[in-house]
Design a protein around this motif. Structure first.
Motif, short mmCIF file in Angstrom:
data_model
loop_
_atom_site.label_atom_id
_atom_site.label_comp_id
_atom_site.label_asym_id
_atom_site.label_seq_id
_atom_site.Cartn_x
_atom_site.Cartn_y
_atom_site.Cartn_z
N LEU A 1 0.82 -1.22 0.00
CA LEU A 1 0.00 0.00 0.00
C LEU A 1 0.85 1.27 0.00
N PHE A 2 1.89 1.28 0.82
CA PHE A 2 2.62 2.52 1.06
C PHE A 2 3.97 2.60 0.34
N HIS A 3 4.54 1.46 0.00
CA HIS A 3 5.90 1.47 -0.56
C HIS A 3 5.98 0.67 -1.85
N TRP A 4 4.92 0.66 -2.62
CA TRP A 4 4.88 -0.17 -3.82
C TRP A 4 5.81 0.39 -4.89
N GLU A 5 6.35 -0.55 -5.70
CA GLU A 5 7.28 -0.20 -6.75
C GLU A 5 6.69 -0.42 -8.15
N THR B 1 0.10 -0.42 -7.51
CA THR B 1 -0.63 -0.39 -6.26
C THR B 1 -1.67 -1.52 -6.26
N ILE B 2 -2.27 -1.74 -5.11
CA ILE B 2 -3.26 -2.82 -5.00
C ILE B 2 -4.59 -2.35 -5.60
N GLU B 3 -5.14 -3.18 -6.48
CA GLU B 3 -6.42 -2.80 -7.09
C GLU B 3 -7.55 -2.92 -6.06
N TRP B 4 -8.64 -2.28 -6.37
CA TRP B 4 -9.76 -2.15 -5.44
C TRP B 4 -10.31 -3.50 -5.00
N ALA B 5 -10.49 -4.43 -5.92
CA ALA B 5 -11.08 -5.72 -5.57
C ALA B 5 -10.23 -6.47 -4.55
N LEU B 6 -8.91 -6.34 -4.67
CA LEU B 6 -8.04 -7.02 -3.71
C LEU B 6 -8.08 -6.33 -2.35
N ARG B 7 -8.26 -5.02 -2.34
CA ARG B 7 -8.40 -4.30 -1.06
C ARG B 7 -9.65 -4.80 -0.32
N LEU B 8 -10.72 -5.01 -1.07
CA LEU B 8 -11.93 -5.55 -0.45
C LEU B 8 -11.68 -6.96 0.07
N ARG B 9 -10.91 -7.74 -0.68
CA ARG B 9 -10.60 -9.11 -0.25
C ARG B 9 -9.77 -9.08 1.03
N VAL B 10 -8.81 -8.18 1.11
CA VAL B 10 -8.01 -8.05 2.34
C VAL B 10 -8.92 -7.77 3.54
N SER C 1 -5.70 8.19 -4.55
CA SER C 1 -5.68 8.75 -5.91
C SER C 1 -5.07 7.78 -6.92
N HIS C 2 -4.24 6.84 -6.42
CA HIS C 2 -3.60 5.88 -7.33
C HIS C 2 -4.59 4.87 -7.91
N LEU C 3 -5.77 4.80 -7.31
CA LEU C 3 -6.81 3.94 -7.87
C LEU C 3 -7.39 4.54 -9.16
N GLU C 4 -7.17 5.84 -9.33
CA GLU C 4 -7.58 6.56 -10.55
C GLU C 4 -9.06 6.34 -10.87
N GLY C 5 -9.87 6.32 -9.81
CA GLY C 5 -11.31 6.18 -9.99
C GLY C 5 -11.78 4.78 -10.30
N ASN C 6 -10.87 3.80 -10.33
CA ASN C 6 -11.26 2.42 -10.65
C ASN C 6 -11.79 1.70 -9.41
N PHE C 7 -12.91 2.17 -8.94
CA PHE C 7 -13.57 1.53 -7.80
C PHE C 7 -15.06 1.89 -7.85
N SER C 8 -15.83 1.07 -7.17
CA SER C 8 -17.27 1.31 -7.10
C SER C 8 -17.57 2.30 -5.98
N THR C 9 -18.26 3.37 -6.30
CA THR C 9 -18.61 4.37 -5.30
C THR C 9 -19.49 3.76 -4.22
N GLU C 10 -20.39 2.86 -4.62
CA GLU C 10 -21.28 2.22 -3.64
C GLU C 10 -20.47 1.36 -2.67
N GLU C 11 -19.52 0.60 -3.22
CA GLU C 11 -18.69 -0.25 -2.35
C GLU C 11 -17.81 0.60 -1.44
N ALA C 12 -17.24 1.66 -1.99
CA ALA C 12 -16.39 2.53 -1.19
C ALA C 12 -17.20 3.17 -0.06
N THR C 13 -18.42 3.56 -0.36
CA THR C 13 -19.28 4.17 0.66
C THR C 13 -19.57 3.18 1.77
N ALA C 14 -19.80 1.91 1.40
CA ALA C 14 -20.08 0.88 2.41
C ALA C 14 -18.86 0.66 3.31
N VAL C 15 -17.66 0.67 2.72
CA VAL C 15 -16.44 0.49 3.53
C VAL C 15 -16.22 1.70 4.43
#
Length: 500
Positions: free
Chosen positions: A153-157, A160-169, A280-294
């Motif tokens: 998350l913080f030191h990626w080379e 970055t982790i995509e949204w679906a994997l963040r939800l899985r984590v 910001s590194h997600l560049e909008g590639n996430f669901s607003t509804e899912e983000a709101t729920a989290v």
């Protein structure tokens, strides 16, 4: 790193460790690890049974706790460091080292370790053993090879982790916490992004180390007060509700991709500035509804009053509907290559020793070791005049008798004489170890041969012969891939010698 990332005691150690479970396990921890939905039986699913290790086992497994083997599993500083290691059965392990001051009572340490060691779950980096040897206090867990959530998350080379994997984590860690709570271990100390690890499949797992009570100094959280549960600041006690608060901070990390103090995040949420909260590194590639729920779940977890926070079951219930890409492999989403088998290596010209080992020609190896004599031992031992006692003279005499027996192919006598030399422990001779290793191979004892070859490597870390002998022993143990790797490593060391 070679086979020195292994355990001397090998199969004998494993058998000994299993018997010690009944001899040294605290009275209230005799039951096998309980099973649960999604969990693993003790020793099942590829996870070994919980057992006690000797300090010698772990010293060898971690290459004498080499600084090269330090992994930043929990973001901790010395002395509570975590080391990567490898047992003789080729299993990778993570070893956490404590000071005696952290756990002055060995019985208390053993009881706590056995309590955590009973847990088995696919969402945990499971604890597989401990060491309480003299002043040493160590924990042994499954090794997770693909770094921490903090790293990704913080030191990626690369990415970055995509949204679906963040939800899985989030979902998998909620499952882990729910399992631990159901098994009577609801307290987790300092839950943060360093405690979330990725296994060989790229799946996120929760480190078992956080389930151990921290040392008697009572410091169960990091020194960053902005992320510490408010009730812990008041009374210094970890509660089940404190764990929920910490889970909320991990949710913030997943949402934002950076450390945001909970108080600041709550202000943003109240101001309905959710977009500003998102990475910001997600560049909008996430669901607003899912983000709101989290975001809503994180807000509930971060409530100031502990009683207003959700329970562990509520976490899984809230996150389960968001885990919609369950069929997508985690390693693909993490952007890593799943390691299936060792890559092939180009053929190289082998030395006479390398050629003999590749052909497993023990007679040729014997001739080479006889001709080499002790020239590779130069510099490994420097004895003062005062150390030339009668005991030393007797020890050297034993070695000489062993040399005669080795030359004459009386391998049983050679083993006995070399053992007399080695057991005194005053002088460390890699050549004696290599010779006894060959004697064991010729006596159809590959386990013992492998131990000697590993010990020779520890005495002389860059000695090709130690690696060559390991390759032959591994081949006799039907571990062909590892034998090939070791042979290539030995040949590489020889190439370096020629180039220097």
């Amino acid at each position: 790193m070679g086979c020195c990332l292994s355990s001397f005691s090998g199969q004998d150690s494993l058998r000994r460790d299993q018997s010690l479970q009944h001899q040294q396990q605290p009275a209230d921890h005799h039951d096998a690890a309980p099973s649960a939905a999604g969990g693993l039986e003790n020793g099942g699913g590829g996870v070994p049974s919980f057992s006690e290790f000797s300090f010698a086992d772990l010293k060898v497994a971690t290459n004498n706790f080499s600084s090269d083997n330090i992994v930043s599993e929990s973001g901790e500083k010395a002395p509570n460091l975590v080391y990567k290691g490898r047992l003789q059965n080729r299993r990778w392990i993570a070893v956490k080292k404590f000071t005696k001051m952290a756990w002055p009572d060995p019985k208390q340490f053993a009881e706590e370790a056995w309590g955590v060691g009973k847990l088995r779950h696919k969402r945990l980096a499971n604890l597989i053993g401990y060491c309480c040897d003299g002043d040493e206090r160590l924990l042994v867990a499954e090794f997770m090879p693909n770094d921490t959530l903090a790293k990704h998350l913080f030191h990626w080379e690369n990415q970055t982790i995509e949204w679906a994997l963040r939800l899985r984590v989030a979902y998998y860690i909620a499952e882990a916490l729910g399992y631990c709570s159901s098994e009577g271990r609801p307290l987790y100390h300092d839950l943060n992004a360093y405690r979330v690890l990725f296994d060989e499949d790229g799946d996120p797992r929760l480190s078992c180390f956080g389930l151990m009570k921290n040392s008697r100094d009572g410091k169960s959280y990091s020194t960053n007060l902005a992320y510490t549960p408010p009730e812990y600041l008041r009374n210094g006690r970890v509660t089940a509700e404190s764990v929920i608060y910490s889970f909320g901070t991990v949710l913030l990390d997943l949402l934002s991709g950076k450390h945001i103090p909970p108080s600041h995040a709550i202000d943003m949420i109240r101001g309905k500035n959710i977009v500003l909260l998102m990475d910001s590194h997600l560049e909008g590639n996430f669901s607003t509804e899912e983000a709101t729920a989290v975001v809503e779940l994180a807000s509930r977890c971060l409530q100031y009053e502990p009683r207003e926070r959700p329970g562990t079951k509520d976490l899984s219930v809230a996150l389960s509907p968001l885990h919609t890409k369950s069929d997508a492999p985690s390693y693909v989403m993490l952007g890593i290559t799943k390691h299936e088998e060792a890559p092939s290596t180009p053929q190289r010209r082998l030395s006479p020793m390398g050629d003999a080992c590749s052909r497993m020609d023990l007679t040729a190896i014997h001739q080479i070791l006889v001709m080499t004599h002790y020239r590779d031992d130069e510099g490994t031992n420097e004895l003062s005049f005062q150390e030339w006692t009668q005991q030393i003279k007797d020890m050297l005499d034993a070695r000489k008798r062993g040399d005669y027996a080795f030359r004459d192919k009386d391998f049983k006598t050679a083993i006995d004489c070399y053992s007399q030399f080695i057991d005194v422990g005053t002088m460390a001779s890699p050549t004696v170890l290599a010779r006894r290793s060959l004697c064991y191979l010729l006596s159809d004892q590959p386990d013992a041969a492998l131990r000697d070859a590993m010990q020779a490597q520890c005495v002389y870390p860059d000695w090709p012969t130690a690696f060559y002998m390991q390759s032959v022993a591994l081949a006799m143990l039907n571990m062909q891939t590892d034998a090939s790797d070791m042979l290539n490593e030995a040949a590489s060391l020889e190439d370096k010698r020629k180039g220097s």
